[in-house]
Design a protein around this motif. Structure first.
Motif, short mmCIF file in Angstrom:
data_model
loop_
_atom_site.label_atom_id
_atom_site.label_comp_id
_atom_site.label_asym_id
_atom_site.label_seq_id
_atom_site.Cartn_x
_atom_site.Cartn_y
_atom_site.Cartn_z
N LEU A 265 -36.84 -14.10 50.10
CA LEU A 265 -37.54 -13.53 51.24
C LEU A 265 -38.35 -12.28 50.89
O LEU A 265 -39.50 -12.14 51.31
N ASP A 266 -37.76 -11.36 50.12
CA ASP A 266 -38.46 -10.10 49.82
C ASP A 266 -39.05 -10.06 48.41
O ASP A 266 -39.78 -9.13 48.07
N GLY A 267 -38.71 -11.03 47.56
CA GLY A 267 -39.25 -11.07 46.20
C GLY A 267 -38.68 -10.01 45.27
O GLY A 267 -39.20 -9.83 44.16
N LEU A 268 -37.61 -9.32 45.69
CA LEU A 268 -37.01 -8.28 44.86
C LEU A 268 -35.92 -8.88 43.95
O LEU A 268 -35.37 -9.94 44.25
N PHE A 269 -35.63 -8.16 42.87
CA PHE A 269 -34.61 -8.61 41.91
C PHE A 269 -33.26 -7.97 42.26
O PHE A 269 -33.18 -6.77 42.53
N TYR A 270 -32.21 -8.80 42.20
CA TYR A 270 -30.87 -8.36 42.55
C TYR A 270 -29.87 -8.72 41.44
O TYR A 270 -30.15 -9.58 40.59
N ILE A 271 -28.70 -8.07 41.50
CA ILE A 271 -27.54 -8.47 40.72
C ILE A 271 -26.40 -8.69 41.70
O ILE A 271 -26.09 -7.79 42.50
N TRP A 272 -25.80 -9.87 41.66
CA TRP A 272 -24.66 -10.17 42.53
C TRP A 272 -23.45 -10.48 41.65
O TRP A 272 -23.54 -11.27 40.71
N GLY A 273 -22.32 -9.87 41.96
CA GLY A 273 -21.10 -10.12 41.21
C GLY A 273 -20.01 -10.67 42.11
O GLY A 273 -19.81 -10.17 43.22
N ALA A 274 -19.29 -11.68 41.61
CA ALA A 274 -18.24 -12.29 42.42
C ALA A 274 -16.86 -11.76 42.07
O ALA A 274 -16.02 -11.54 42.94
N ALA A 275 -16.57 -11.56 40.77
CA ALA A 275 -15.23 -11.14 40.38
C ALA A 275 -15.26 -10.45 39.03
O ALA A 275 -16.16 -10.69 38.21
N ALA A 276 -14.28 -9.56 38.80
CA ALA A 276 -14.14 -8.86 37.52
C ALA A 276 -12.66 -8.70 37.20
O ALA A 276 -11.83 -8.53 38.10
N GLU A 277 -12.34 -8.77 35.90
CA GLU A 277 -10.97 -8.56 35.42
C GLU A 277 -11.04 -7.73 34.14
O GLU A 277 -11.93 -7.93 33.32
N VAL A 278 -10.09 -6.81 33.98
CA VAL A 278 -9.95 -6.04 32.75
C VAL A 278 -8.56 -6.36 32.20
O VAL A 278 -7.55 -6.00 32.81
N LEU A 279 -8.50 -7.04 31.05
CA LEU A 279 -7.23 -7.49 30.52
C LEU A 279 -6.66 -6.48 29.53
O LEU A 279 -7.38 -5.96 28.67
N SER A 280 -5.38 -6.23 29.67
CA SER A 280 -4.68 -5.28 28.82
C SER A 280 -3.50 -5.97 28.17
O SER A 280 -2.71 -6.65 28.84
N SER A 281 -3.39 -5.80 26.85
CA SER A 281 -2.26 -6.38 26.12
C SER A 281 -1.03 -5.50 26.22
O SER A 281 0.07 -5.94 25.95
N CYS A 282 -1.22 -4.23 26.57
CA CYS A 282 -0.09 -3.30 26.58
C CYS A 282 -0.45 -2.13 27.46
O CYS A 282 -1.37 -1.40 27.16
N SER A 283 0.25 -1.96 28.56
CA SER A 283 0.12 -0.76 29.38
C SER A 283 1.51 -0.25 29.66
O SER A 283 2.50 -0.92 29.42
N ARG A 284 1.63 0.95 30.17
CA ARG A 284 2.95 1.54 30.36
C ARG A 284 3.81 0.70 31.31
O ARG A 284 5.02 0.61 31.17
N ARG A 285 3.18 0.05 32.26
CA ARG A 285 3.93 -0.77 33.19
C ARG A 285 4.49 -2.03 32.52
O ARG A 285 5.46 -2.60 32.97
N SER A 286 3.85 -2.50 31.46
CA SER A 286 4.26 -3.77 30.87
C SER A 286 5.01 -3.60 29.56
O SER A 286 5.31 -4.58 28.90
#
Length: 326
Positions: A265-286
């Motif tokens: 409709l407006d001819g502008l450029f966008y970025i759309w994001g659906a989901a993100a994950e950051v994986l940790s092999s070792c954190s204090r909780r685990s």
């Protein structure tokens, strides 16, 4: 080994850069273990792997029971018992890096904010925390504001769930506009990741909702990843870091470069994001997930004491950062 000079043996063992190799070397014989322990090789390898924590302090329990702070990068401890304690702690911390990562956990906490948001309520960055991109009567995604220049970058700031985490990879899924003609995917062309901490306590964003245009200058960035190309596909794309990276301070940033999707409709450029994950092999909780993976020569009570000391070390690393903010 007994025929070589002590310095030669220490230098040879110091070339071991794989945590598994160093841990195995310390178990070959009493002589080898002595060289590994006496030269603090596990501690030195930890600092080589994670230079971000070289200048923070941790708690040490003195012989009289008094807790005092000691710099993690300071010289060798004064006595053999202290050397053995350091060896146990740092070999324990290296264990997650010495074995294949079977099931890393998502350590993404809550979004601090995005550099821009098109419609704050419907297209909020909070939507990136859920893997579901649609629901009856609507869709779940984040959208940047539209730009005429497709090269205008965007960024999203998050808090991690722990003050200290070892990050191994990041997953991102661009969003596909299933209601638009051609079902276009509004994906960035490339991404980059940064890990760090706030400069001062008053700079910590504690709003219930994400803020608009959070200032990235409020943070000290201790790690910046390479730039990864992104496929123009609506699937969960995996970006594995060259090496596991420790994050002390719990701040994570996604930098988004290039815009491939253009609004009809407006001819502008966008970025759309659906989901993100950051994986940790070792954190204090685990850390307790590694408690069962013990050497047969260490009894249950000693393993528990070792685990508590390792967790104390990690806690004090994070607390030292908080002290600096004050």
């Amino acid at each position: 080994m007994d025929y070589f000079e002590i310095d030669v043996i220490s230098n040879v063992l110091g070339f071991l850069n794989n945590p598994a190799d160093l841990i195995r070397a310390s178990a070959v014989s009493r002589s080898w273990r002595h060289h590994v322990v006496a030269n603090g090789l596990c501690k030195k390898l930890w600092l080589r792997k994670f230079p971000q924590v070289a200048n923070v302090a941790y708690a040490v329990e003195d012989s009289d029971g008094i807790i005092k702070l000691s710099n993690i990068s300071s010289g060798n401890p004064e006595n053999w018992e202290a050397l053995k304690r350091d060896h146990k702690i740092y070999s324990f911390l290296l264990q997650p890096l010495a074995k294949p990562i079977i099931c890393p956990k998502d350590c993404l906490g809550f979004p601090i904010g995005a550099s821009s948001t098109d419609h704050d309520l419907a297209e909020n960055v909070i939507n990136t925390l859920t893997p579901i991109d649609r629901y009856p009567g609507g869709a779940s995604y984040w959208s940047s504001k539209g730009e005429r220049d497709p090269n205008v970058p965007e960024n999203i700031l998050y808090r991690l769930i722990t003050s200290i985490s070892i990050v191994t990879e990041v997953h991102i899924r661009p969003f596909q506009a299933f209601w638009e003609p051609g079902r276009p995917v509004y994906s960035p062309k490339s991404v980059r990741f940064r890990l760090g901490r706030p400069k001062f306590m008053e700079d910590v964003e504690i709003d219930v909702c994400p803020v608009q245009q959070p200032s990235v200058d409020k943070y000290i960035w201790t790690y910046t990843s390479p730039v990864f190309p992104m496929a123009q596909e609506s699937c969960l794309q995996q970006f594995k870091l060259p090496e596991p990276v420790v994050c002390v301070g719990g701040i994570f940033q996604i930098e988004l470069f290039g815009r491939s999707g253009r609004g009809p409709l407006d001819g502008l450029f966008y970025i759309w994001g659906a989901a993100a994950e950051v994986l940790s092999s070792c954190s204090r909780r685990s850390h307790r997930s590694f408690a069962g993976e013990r050497s047969s020569s260490v009894d249950e009570a000693e393993s528990e004491r070792l685990l508590q000391r390792a967790e104390l070390l990690l806690e004090e690393m994070a607390e030292e950062i908080l002290d600096e903010w004050d």
